[in-house]
Enzyme design. Structure first.
Site, PDB file in Angstrom:
ATOM      1  N   GLY A  19      -7.875   3.743   7.429  1.00 15.08           N
ATOM      2  CA  GLY A  19      -7.875   2.956   6.200  1.00 15.08           C
ATOM      3  C   GLY A  19      -6.462   2.705   5.719  1.00 15.08           C
ATOM      4  O   GLY A  19      -5.535   3.435   6.068  1.00 15.08           O
ATOM      5  N   GLY A  21      -4.215   1.135   2.127  1.00 14.73           N
ATOM      6  CA  GLY A  21      -4.213   0.625   0.760  1.00 14.73           C
ATOM      7  C   GLY A  21      -2.864   0.055   0.404  1.00 14.73           C
ATOM      8  O   GLY A  21      -2.001  -0.146   1.267  1.00 14.73           O
ATOM      9  N   LYS A  41      -4.652  11.306   3.384  1.00 11.22           N
ATOM     10  CA  LYS A  41      -4.217  10.133   2.631  1.00 11.22           C
ATOM     11  C   LYS A  41      -2.730  10.280   2.373  1.00 11.22           C
ATOM     12  O   LYS A  41      -2.306  11.154   1.616  1.00 11.22           O
ATOM     13  CB  LYS A  41      -4.995  10.031   1.312  1.00 11.22           C
ATOM     14  N   ASP A 137     -12.254   2.460 -11.924  1.00 10.19           N
ATOM     15  CA  ASP A 137     -12.212   1.460 -10.848  1.00 10.19           C
ATOM     16  C   ASP A 137     -13.421   1.643  -9.922  1.00 10.19           C
ATOM     17  O   ASP A 137     -13.275   1.709  -8.701  1.00 10.19           O
ATOM     18  CB  ASP A 137     -10.899   1.558 -10.067  1.00 10.19           C
TER      19      ASP A 137
END
Length: 284
Positions: A19, A21, A41, A137
């Site tokens: 992933g 971002g 992350k 969010d």
């Protein structure tokens, strides 16, 4: 969670990217000791030029630590930081997220399928609110699933401790077009029910295949959200129960004082029955 000075690579083997971002990348990783799989992350602090972004960077691991122990919230296990990067070792959720699942099916979920996703999502939101934290969010991209199919609410970079705010009121325009609550967009102070609105938008999309408030551009979408004119077009809602529409009205209510809390939503008959209220009514 522990904040370690020992190098990340001594404890974990970093594998493929899963992933990406705005400020960081998520990798699959494995514990050197146990061999267990996790996600790492990694956030590049050099990209955080805005003081607000730097504040969010420091806030997210603290909030995840407070929320630890809830089965429907991504857990944080270790935290590493050096001059350029912050690395969080968190639950591995490498199956399609809710956004991908909705996109693959072009919308529409049955009511029972929707309830299977919706109830654990509201459980996670209710848990956050009881601890004085608003996510701010909520959107399908942040609704993940682990390899056992357990829903995990993720990405608390925009979250806020409303329990520490004066009168529990927050400020600041955060969120994502389609999902952001009208009171957030208006620049007013607001409370944790902004998350209930966002979850209501997700439920509407699962049942109808389209968002309730939208426009050709982000600006037009925001105008539609601010109007908050909730409709149930017959061609989209012909097969949707009156109970589901009642729940949506209570969540997508522009008047925050009348909008239901997360705990109230969890007690709604549609949620309690797992989306089977119509079927039960047909049998009586």
């Amino acid at each position: 969670m522990s904040n370690d000075s020992s190098p990340l690579h001594n404890d974990y083997t970093i594998n493929d990217e899963i992933g990406r971002g705005r400020f960081g990348t998520v990798y699959r990783c494995y514990s050197v000791v146990s061999g267990d799989a996790f996600a790492c992350k990694s956030i590049d602090k050099r990209l955080l030029t805005d003081p607000t972004d730097r504040e969010c960077l420091q806030k997210e691991p603290k909030i995840l630590h407070i929320l630890g122990g809830n089965a429907n919230i991504v857990q944080i296990y270790r935290l590493y930081e050096d001059e350029d990067y912050l690395h969080m070792i968190i639950d591995l959720c490498d199956t399609p997220d809710l956004f991908d699942r909705i996109s693959k099916r072009n919308g529409v979920f049955s009511e029972t399928e929707s309830a299977t996703v919706f109830k654990p999502l509201l459980n996670s939101i209710s848990y956050c609110h009881r601890l004085g934290i608003a996510h701010r969010d909520i959107k399908p991209d942040n609704v993940l699933f682990d390899n056992r199919g357990v829903l995990k609410l993720a990405d608390f970079g925009s979250a806020e401790w409303f329990g520490m705010c004066e009168n529990g009121r927050m400020s600041g325009v955060v969120g994502t077009p389609y999902y952001v609550a009208p009171e957030v967009l208006s620049g007013m102070e607001y409370n944790e029910k902004c998350d209930v609105w966002s979850a209501g938008v997700i439920l509407y999309i699962m049942l109808a295949g389209v968002p309730p408030f939208y426009g050709e551009t982000p600006a037009e979408t925001f105008e539609s959200v601010l109007r908050g004119n909730l409709r149930f077009p017959t061609r989209l809602f012909r097969g949707v129960s009156s109970e589901a529409k009642d729940l949506l009205r209570k969540m997508l209510c522009k008047d925050v004082n009348r909008r239901w809390s997360a705990d109230q939503v969890l007690r709604h008959p549609w949620v309690v029955s797992g989306g089977q209220t119509r079927a039960l009514a047909d049998l009586t």
